[in-house]
Design a protein around this motif. Structure first.
Motif, PDB file in Angstrom:
ATOM      1  N   ARG A  30      82.085 -39.474  -5.632  1.00 16.81           N
ATOM      2  CA  ARG A  30      81.705 -38.706  -4.448  1.00 16.81           C
ATOM      3  C   ARG A  30      80.356 -39.188  -3.949  1.00 16.81           C
ATOM      4  N   HIS A  31      80.237 -39.372  -2.648  1.00 14.00           N
ATOM      5  CA  HIS A  31      78.973 -39.754  -2.030  1.00 14.00           C
ATOM      6  C   HIS A  31      78.395 -38.504  -1.400  1.00 14.00           C
ATOM      7  N   LEU A  32      77.232 -38.101  -1.879  1.00 12.62           N
ATOM      8  CA  LEU A  32      76.600 -36.871  -1.426  1.00 12.62           C
ATOM      9  C   LEU A  32      75.306 -37.158  -0.693  1.00 12.62           C
ATOM     10  N   LEU A  33      75.010 -36.332   0.272  1.00  9.43           N
ATOM     11  CA  LEU A  33      73.700 -36.302   0.915  1.00  9.43           C
ATOM     12  C   LEU A  33      73.161 -34.913   0.642  1.00  9.43           C
ATOM     13  N   LEU A  34      72.115 -34.838  -0.171  1.00  4.39           N
ATOM     14  CA  LEU A  34      71.535 -33.562  -0.577  1.00  4.39           C
ATOM     15  C   LEU A  34      70.202 -33.356   0.110  1.00  4.39           C
ATOM     16  N   ARG A  35      69.963 -32.146   0.577  1.00  6.97           N
ATOM     17  CA  ARG A  35      68.683 -31.792   1.186  1.00  6.97           C
ATOM     18  C   ARG A  35      67.707 -31.530   0.048  1.00  6.97           C
ATOM     19  N   GLY A  36      66.616 -32.305   0.016  1.00  8.06           N
ATOM     20  CA  GLY A  36      65.634 -32.144  -1.041  1.00  8.06           C
ATOM     21  C   GLY A  36      64.873 -30.833  -0.926  1.00  8.06           C
ATOM     22  N   ALA A  37      64.553 -30.218  -2.073  1.00  8.31           N
ATOM     23  CA  ALA A  37      63.786 -28.977  -2.073  1.00  8.31           C
ATOM     24  C   ALA A  37      62.374 -29.210  -1.556  1.00  8.31           C
ATOM     25  N   SER A  38      61.850 -30.379  -1.830  1.00  8.60           N
ATOM     26  CA  SER A  38      60.522 -30.724  -1.318  1.00  8.60           C
ATOM     27  C   SER A  38      60.548 -32.201  -0.962  1.00  8.60           C
TER      28      SER A  38
END
Length: 168
Positions: A30-38
């Motif tokens: 799976r290729h994910l784009l995650l929003r970083g917490a910081s």
């Protein structure tokens, strides 16, 4: 290389995955784009069998780019864990000088004279005319900017980024 036995089962609590901004199934996982917490978003490929509640592990090739890969992995860890990154090693003054150097290098590559470069970088009214130009501080600064930017272009950027030199 063998993994020490104490490291295999001692992963600790997993980092929580934020909800993916994008999730695409592919043949390699799976290729994910995650929003970083910081900080910035994090792109990752997650192998089959991994999930948000399981500890993550990273596979990093031991090649010439290992330091850059480890730095990118550390950036992703900082972004996902919400921990602050270390300070940027480039001061504001150093960044300004790098920008001036790149502008000077671009101008020189386009055929501009050092005098024209100095006028564009520092202002026309600061550049002396005639023989005074030969010994003026702005001429020396312009020559150094072009020389430093040329060194960066020829591989010195790796030292700037903290990367090891490349060997042919």
């Amino acid at each position: 290389m063998r993994t020490p036995a104490g490291l295999t089962n001692d992963a600790g609590p997993p980092l929580g995955w934020p909800s993916p901004q994008a999730d695409h199934a592919a043949s390699d996982g799976r290729h994910l784009l995650l929003r970083g917490a910081s900080g910035p978003d994090v792109q990752m490929t997650v192998l089959d069998g991994s999930g948000p509640n399981l500890p993550l592990a990273a596979l990093i090739p031991f090649d010439a780019d290992l330091p850059a890969r480890v730095a990118a992995l550390l950036d992703a860890w900082h972004a996902l864990s919400g921990r602050p990154r270390g300070q940027n090693p480039l001061t504001a003054q150093r960044r300004r000088r790098l920008i001036l150097g790149l502008r000077a290098l671009d101008g020189r590559a386009a055929g501009a004279s050092y005098r024209a470069l100095a006028a564009g970088l520092f202002g026309v009214d600061r550049v002396p005319s005639g023989a005074a130009w030969k010994s003026h501080d702005l001429r020396s600064r312009t020559l150094r900017l072009v020389a430093d930017a040329t060194a960066l272009m020829r591989g010195g950027y790796r030292a700037l980024a903290g990367l090891p030199p490349q060997f042919a």
